[in-house]
Design a protein around this motif. Structure first.
Motif, short mmCIF file in Angstrom:
data_model
loop_
_atom_site.label_atom_id
_atom_site.label_comp_id
_atom_site.label_asym_id
_atom_site.label_seq_id
_atom_site.Cartn_x
_atom_site.Cartn_y
_atom_site.Cartn_z
N LYS A 98 0.81 -1.21 0.00
CA LYS A 98 0.00 0.00 0.00
C LYS A 98 0.84 1.27 0.00
O LYS A 98 0.30 2.37 -0.15
N THR A 150 -3.38 -0.08 7.46
CA THR A 150 -4.37 -0.91 6.79
C THR A 150 -5.60 -1.04 7.66
O THR A 150 -5.49 -1.25 8.87
N ASN A 159 -10.00 -2.42 7.71
CA ASN A 159 -10.78 -3.65 7.52
C ASN A 159 -11.02 -3.93 6.05
O ASN A 159 -11.06 -3.03 5.22
N THR A 160 -11.20 -5.20 5.75
CA THR A 160 -11.55 -5.59 4.39
C THR A 160 -12.99 -5.19 4.09
O THR A 160 -13.90 -5.42 4.89
N PRO A 188 -8.58 -4.96 1.69
CA PRO A 188 -8.42 -4.09 2.88
C PRO A 188 -8.32 -2.62 2.49
O PRO A 188 -7.52 -2.25 1.63
N PHE A 213 -7.37 1.39 3.41
CA PHE A 213 -6.16 1.89 4.07
C PHE A 213 -6.28 3.39 4.34
O PHE A 213 -7.03 4.11 3.68
N SER A 240 3.52 -2.59 4.16
CA SER A 240 2.09 -2.46 4.40
C SER A 240 1.78 -3.10 5.74
O SER A 240 2.36 -4.11 6.12
N ARG A 241 0.86 -2.51 6.49
CA ARG A 241 0.52 -3.08 7.79
C ARG A 241 -0.98 -3.05 8.04
O ARG A 241 -1.72 -2.27 7.45
N SER A 242 -1.40 -3.92 8.93
CA SER A 242 -2.80 -4.00 9.31
C SER A 242 -2.87 -4.34 10.79
O SER A 242 -1.87 -4.61 11.44
N TYR A 243 -4.06 -4.31 11.33
CA TYR A 243 -4.25 -4.65 12.75
C TYR A 243 -4.97 -6.00 12.89
O TYR A 243 -5.60 -6.27 13.88
N HIS A 244 -4.85 -6.85 11.87
CA HIS A 244 -5.45 -8.17 11.95
C HIS A 244 -4.57 -9.12 12.75
O HIS A 244 -3.39 -8.86 12.99
#
Length: 617
Positions: free
Chosen positions: A184, A205, A207-208, A234, A236, A422-426
């Protein structure tokens, strides 16, 4: 197809057919690479009868019109603001921003022989009225170039600023969440560029969700040039720097400094930018302290130069919060556009491994340290980035941990820091990383019990004939291990186990063969791998016993003798008996003093010299 410029590319359903991969410069699809894998089909809408050539993206270039199956450039005198509004609208762009002859070079073909007379409301340029040109020639440099503003079809929401928030795109009469497939950072760079908001500061990132999915290379001028789909992806959030950016560097934390001025970007002259100004910029980007500051470090800007001198105190939050003053000299010589390299922030660490280069990965965010996780197939790439960011060498091993709440990161392995991933909180499995520079550098130092070592100009020097010891030591990271002492003057090496994290190597009387460079190599078997670390070089010089020490020793003996004579004189009595006694006492003192001289000489002489001295006595 000879259909002008691309207006839009909506994706279709995944289908069996050709998969193609083009760079965009090919003249036909036959020049692109093909496959027979499943790929989403695509629909293309072309402008058909008008195109913009030689610009950056869909919305800028030299205006050319289709005439008798060939393309003709348009003369500046035959094209005005209302004509430009029609062309920008036909291509799906925003309002005209620049209109000038020669702005995007000269066309190689013919010149359009009509004058356009648009009212500005037409859907297509060829729907406009035209009239014959008064003058049938168009001088060189007058082929009209047009720059349309990017359409207002992208926005950032929920971030408190037009340059921060979740990415949304306007399509089919409503705003959709924009999602991205993989890295991203590329998509975020395009969003900040399209909105005129400087450089990317961070990407989070979300939610999807169902919306518009985009895939960008990072070089596009707007999201409209990226590949799109309507898959579940997801979303962003992007935070842009807004009023300052770093251009042509590697990652977020380096590049040529440019400041936003009247909706365009201006480079900053080296003379107008100092260390305190750099500290503010590095802080604004969330980077560490300035590491390099130099004119021409990242090339020259193509636009204007900022006409003020910054006077930051170093504690401002934004560069444009700093005071400024007029420049003493209003010119900036070539090569002086200031380039800045900030150090990477201390926002990543490895914990629980006994070393700063081994342990579970954690990331500092929102005031606390959080566990970093990655999918199994991506853990190796993440580990490579972690070891690179920490300056810990290469990756030795990656051990997956438990699935935990924290950051999920996705890296391709080329990034300079996790901030570029890229990062997410999942929920993702945490990971433990072991880097090659696991062991700290050991220390090496020289000692001797006889005082024969002294500090010379090139390092320690040792007198011949004295014993000495070289000691290797390291910090108490891990138990055990061994020290290898290497000597560059020959192939000699010695090895000893590490006892209390150190080892001492004793040497007999020093001679010329001991002169040279020594180093300690600490080896240890940790985490099922062998690791080693080498000390700095210790350069030892061997010299002859100094003459000044011999002279000083004999001067001391003479002073003792002089003291004895003076004492005998002070106690001298006038009687013959007393004189005889005093002479005997003086003689005894003299004999004792000479014996001290003799003993001192024997201590310095070799065995042969000692026998000769006895004969002399």
């Amino acid at each position: 197809m000879g259909c002008g410029s691309t207006v839009s590319v909506p994706p279709g359903n995944t289908t069996r057919g050709f998969g193609v991969f083009c760079s965009g410069s090919e003249s036909s699809l036959r020049e692109c690479r093909r496959s027979y894998d499943l790929h989403p089909g695509l629909t293309v809408i072309c402008s058909e009868s008008v195109r913009l050539v030689g610009g950056a993206g869909f919305c800028s270039g030299r205006v050319e019109v289709k005439s008798n199956q060939s393309w003709a450039s348009v003369c500046e005198a035959d094209f005005d603001q209302q004509d430009a509004e029609v062309v920008c609208g036909e291509l799906g762009c925003g309002a005209p921003a620049a209109l000038q002859g020669g702005l995007y070079g000269e066309g190689e073909g013919q010149t359009w022989d009509k004058e356009f007379q648009c009212k500005g409301k037409e859907s297509l340029l060829l729907d406009c009225d035209t009239s014959d040109r008064e003058n049938n020639t168009c001088l060189p440099g007058n082929a009209v170039g047009l720059t349309c503003s990017e359409p207002d079809d992208v926005r950032l929401v929920g971030g408190g600023s037009r340059c921060a928030g979740g990415v949304e795109g306007y399509e089919q009469g409503e705003w959709w969440t924009v999602g991205a497939y993989w890295n991203k950072e590329d998509e975020a760079a395009v969003v900040c560029r399209q909105l005129g908001c400087g450089s990317t500061v961070s990407v989070l990132t979300g939610n999807t969700t169902l919306g518009v999915g985009v895939r960008c290379s990072g070089s596009e001028s707007s999201l409209r040039e990226c590949w799109r789909s309507y898959d579940l992806l997801p979303g962003f959030t992007v935070i842009c720097s807004e009023s300052v950016r770093l251009v042509d560097g590697a990652g977020f934390c380096s590049g040529r400094v440019e400041v936003k001025s009247n909706q365009s970007w201006a480079s900053v002259c080296e003379a107008d930018f100092d260390r305190q100004d750099a500290e503010v910029v590095c802080g604004e980007f969330g980077c560490g302290a300035p590491a390099a500051l130099q004119g021409g470090l990242y090339g020259e800007g193509e636009g204007q130069t900022w006409d003020k001198e910054f006077q930051c105190k170093g504690n401002e939050s934004l560069l444009l919060d700093c005071d400024t003053s007029d420049r003493e000299n209003n010119t900036c010589l070539p090569g002086n556009a200031v380039g800045l390299t900030c150090s990477e922030p201390d926002d990543v660490r490895l914990v629980g491994g006994g070393s700063r280069c081994a342990g579970g990965v954690e990331w500092y965010d929102q005031g606390e340290w959080r566990t970093v996780g990655a999918d199994d197939w991506n853990q190796r790439d993440v580990a490579v980035v972690v070891c690179r960011q920490l300056g810990c060498g290469s990756t030795v091993s990656v051990l997956p941990g438990n699935t935990t709440r924290g950051f999920g990161v996705y890296c391709d392995g080329s990034e300079s820091s996790l901030r570029e991933c890229s990062r997410s909180y999942h929920l993702r499995p945490g990971l433990t990383v072991i880097c090659s520079d696991l062991l700290v550098q050991p220390d090496i130092f020289l000692t001797d019990p006889m005082g024969g070592v002294f500090r010379g100009h090139q390092g320690p020097e040792m007198f011949r004939g004295y014993n000495f010891t070289i000691t290797c030591s390291t910090l108490p990271q891990y138990p055990g291990g061994s020290f290898l002492l290497t000597f560059t003057g020959s192939n000699r090496t010695q090895t000893q186990p590490a006892v209390n994290h150190s080892a001492a190597f004793l040497f007999p009387a020093a001679d010329d063969s001991h002169q040279g460079n020594y180093s300690c190599v600490y080896d240890n078997y940790v985490f099922s791998h062998n690791f080693s670390s080498e000390s700095e070089l210790l350069s030892l010089t061997i010299t002859a016993s100094p003459l000044p020490a011999f002279i000083i020793r004999h001067v001391v003996v003479l002073l003792i003798l002089l003291t004895a004579i003076t004492t005998s004189y002070l106690y001298y009595k006038p009687t013959r008996r007393q004189k005889r006694v005093n002479r005997v006492s003086s003689m005894d003192l003299y004999v004792n003093a000479m014996e001290m001289v003799s003993l001192s000489s024997r201590a310095e002489a070799g065995p042969g010299e000692e026998r000769a001295a006895q004969g002399t006595e």
